[in-house]
Design an enzyme around this catalytic site. Structure first.
Site, mmCIF file in Angstrom:
data_model
loop_
_atom_site.group_PDB
_atom_site.id
_atom_site.type_symbol
_atom_site.label_atom_id
_atom_site.label_comp_id
_atom_site.label_asym_id
_atom_site.label_seq_id
_atom_site.Cartn_x
_atom_site.Cartn_y
_atom_site.Cartn_z
ATOM 1 N N GLU A 175 1.624 -4.612 3.945
ATOM 2 C CA GLU A 175 0.195 -4.476 4.161
ATOM 3 C C GLU A 175 -0.522 -4.967 2.911
ATOM 4 O OE1 GLU A 175 -0.962 -0.601 5.462
ATOM 5 O OE2 GLU A 175 0.174 -0.713 7.318
ATOM 6 N N HIS A 213 -12.595 0.062 5.879
ATOM 7 C CA HIS A 213 -11.484 -0.742 6.376
ATOM 8 C C HIS A 213 -12.038 -2.093 6.846
ATOM 9 C CE1 HIS A 213 -7.906 -2.040 8.463
ATOM 10 N NE2 HIS A 213 -7.254 -0.996 7.993
ATOM 11 N N ARG A 240 -7.850 -3.949 0.092
ATOM 12 C CA ARG A 240 -8.855 -3.802 1.140
ATOM 13 C C ARG A 240 -10.282 -4.073 0.678
ATOM 14 N NH1 ARG A 240 -6.502 1.504 4.352
ATOM 15 N NH2 ARG A 240 -4.825 0.381 5.420
ATOM 16 N N HIS A 249 -13.741 4.266 6.294
ATOM 17 C CA HIS A 249 -12.356 4.569 6.644
ATOM 18 C C HIS A 249 -11.758 5.714 5.839
ATOM 19 C CE1 HIS A 249 -8.351 3.910 8.136
ATOM 20 N NE2 HIS A 249 -7.871 3.549 6.960
ATOM 21 N N ARG A 302 -8.017 2.812 -2.552
ATOM 22 C CA ARG A 302 -6.676 3.219 -2.125
ATOM 23 C C ARG A 302 -5.841 2.032 -1.685
ATOM 24 N NH1 ARG A 302 -4.415 4.636 3.110
ATOM 25 N NH2 ARG A 302 -6.417 4.060 4.020
#
Length: 570
Positions: free
Chosen positions: A130, A250, A299, A360, A395
């Site tokens: 990811e 997100h 992200r 998110h 994060r």
């Protein structure tokens, strides 16, 4: 009042009570892990959860859980990727704890019954990539239903253990004894069950695992129950919170049209991890060249890239193109996302998926040390409600489930080491001097969400944040019945609105204070990262003030997340 504010929500007095050694509030991966471990150590543990036991935020997690489980991967490499994503604000000791203890914590989760996807060739756990990860280290289950599988396994273990639980219960406030030590929680049970209405669980150790606060924005991936209840409770109890300005949006949430509000379907980052591309309406990839990892950049970088291209093109969404996966891969690897897309009239097998950023994950929360202890004795926090220092300003993908596991186990170990205390019945906020917080009307929830989306969303500025602060001030009910109007009557919707209002106010205050762009905090008027002035944390708390309480915000040391070790030990 031992330095605390003595604030509590306007609510009826408790009509019933349960006594325990530990009360865990929340039933996601963090709460259930903490409860199982506390019960295994011989402490009578009661679980309080806002909906059903299996309805926590964990079950919505799609992508997976990150840990150095694969051949050639190491905790050190996982640490490096986490520090990069955190944009200079991670506490390295906390991250080292996470990545070092993480692999064994995942193995214990498997031992508790969680079934992860395995390779047909080797039989080993099938790992994917990811954003921000330079190795394939994401364990997943059911293709894209990892959270649901983890929740299933932990709920089954809790039920097998015969633990006492109170479902459909909104936690209200922390109870304290005369010395300011946690003594349990007050709560309101909604619906049928052995208990009803406002009651209390008396316990000398309180573990907050209430999840996030995504409902503070109009569009979010969070379920409707994520109204910041744990952070608000901690603030009213006098605990410190940190990094609340760092809300992760997100990048790839299914776009449902202009004005869509509430919980939106997530399109997991794992889709990009398997090779999907971000494109504009002309089919042009726009992340290539913006970052060495392109669509798999952290992200915050991907969300900013999408927003920039949306601005350039005057569009309200971009597209995620994974048509090259083919029908079989979509069906076997991403069945949940495939079903969600098709339910909204989109077939990702034959067309690009419209996506846009949505709120998110809260990287900040209630400030804790490495044992999960907060600045209020006896009060612990873990999972998304907590700020352990692991996430910094942004994060790293799939670190959240791992953080819930690792720090829940650490909390249980700390409670097991502490001398047992007898629960002391108490009223919210302490025995005297408490002040009741007036409640906004239930409809204020939607005004708060729209204010926050417009002023404190992905793009922020001094002007937008100041306007948000003014609008939030107008929404505050006045005790005398003037200004914003007469306070609402006590009830679930009014209590949730009060929690959202408090959390929103602190978020805006800290976002105004941080005059730079870092991680998922993007200030249009201060577009550069400022390590000289802002490589530090903002810590907020409510403190006694003439006529009530006031929000205080201070900065910490520039190099490390400040420890609070020892201040919360029972």
């Amino acid at each position: 009042m031992n330095g605390t504010t003595g604030l509590r929500l306007d609510a009826p007095r408790s009509g019933w009570a349960i006594a325990a050694d530990v009360v865990v509030v929340g039933s996601g991966v963090a709460g259930l892990t903490a409860a199982l471990r506390c019960a295994a150590s011989g402490r009578k543990t009661v679980i309080v959860t806002k909906a059903r036991l299996d309805a926590g935020s964990t079950r919505w997690a799609q992508g997976g859980i990150a840990a150095a489980l694969g051949e050639g991967d190491t905790p050190g490499q996982h640490l490096d990727d986490t520090l990069v994503a955190g944009a200079g604000l991670c506490d390295e000791e906390a991250v080292r704890t996470l990545v070092t203890e993480g692999p064994d914590a995942v193995r214990r989760l498997i031992g508790a019954g969680a079934r992860f996807d395995t390779s047909a060739e080797t039989g080993e756990i099938d790992l994917t990539r990811e954003g921000g990860h330079r190795r394939r280290r994401i364990a997943h289950a059911g293709g894209d239903a990892t959270g649901a599988e983890i929740s299933r396994a932990l709920v089954a273990a809790v039920r097998d253990a015969g633990m006492e639980m109170v479902e459909n219960a909104l936690v209200l406030d922390l109870l304290k004894d005369a010395g300011g030590h946690a003594a349990g929680v007050s709560l309101h049970v909604m619906g049928e069950g052995r208990h009803d209405g406002v009651g209390a669980v008396h316990a000398p150790a309180v573990v907050l695992a209430t999840g996030g606060m995504g409902q503070v924005f109009s569009a979010t991936t969070n379920p409707p129950v994520s109204t910041g209840d744990g952070v608000a409770l901690a603030l009213r109890a006098g605990a410190e919170v940190s990094d609340l300005e760092f809300v992760q949006f997100h990048p790839t949430v299914l776009y449902l049209g202009p004005g869509s509000e509430g919980q939106q379907p997530l399109v997991s980052e794992a889709v990009r991890g398997e090779g999907a591309y971000l494109v504009d309406a002309d089919g042009e990839r726009f992340m290539a060249g913006q970052h060495e990892l392109a669509e798999l950049a952290p992200r915050d970088i991907v969300a900013k890239g999408i927003m920039r291209r949306m601005r350039e093109r005057g569009a309200d969404h971009m597209y995620l193109d994974a048509r090259h996966f083919g029908a079989r891969m979509w069906r076997e690897r991403f069945p949940t996302i495939l079903a969600a897309c098709r339910a909204h009239g989109i077939d990702p097998v034959t067309e690009p998926v419209p996506v846009a950023p949505a709120a998110h994950y809260a990287s900040g929360g209630v400030r804790t040390d490495l044992a999960g202890r907060t600045t209020v004795p006896g009060l612990y926090a873990c999972g998304e409600v907590a700020c352990t220092g692991v996430h910094g300003a942004n994060r790293l993908a799939s670190n959240s489930l791992l953080e819930g596991l690792v720090f829940a186990e650490r909390i249980a170990a700390d409670i097991a080491r502490a001398p047992a205390r007898v629960p002391v019945p108490a009223e919210p906020g302490g025995p005297a001097g408490t002040r009741t917080v007036p409640l906004p009307p239930a409809e204020a929830r939607y005004a708060i969400q729209r204010t926050m989306t417009a002023g404190a969303g992905v793009l922020r500025s001094a002007e937008s944040l100041a306007r948000a602060a003014e609008e939030l001030a107008v929404l505050a009910p006045d005790r005398a019945g003037s200004g914003a109007g007469k306070p609402a009557e006590p009830g679930v919707e009014a209590w949730e609105a009060a929690n959202l209002h408090l959390v929103a106010g602190v978020l805006v205050a800290t976002a105004l204070r941080r005059t730079e762009t870092r991680g998922c905090h993007w200030r249009e008027d201060h577009p550069e990262r400022d390590d000289e002035s802002w490589c530090r944390h903002l810590v907020a708390a409510l403190r006694p003030a003439p006529g009530g309480s006031a929000l205080t915000v201070r900065t910490t040391d520039s190099t490390a997340f400040p420890p609070v070790t020892g201040r919360g030990t029972p």
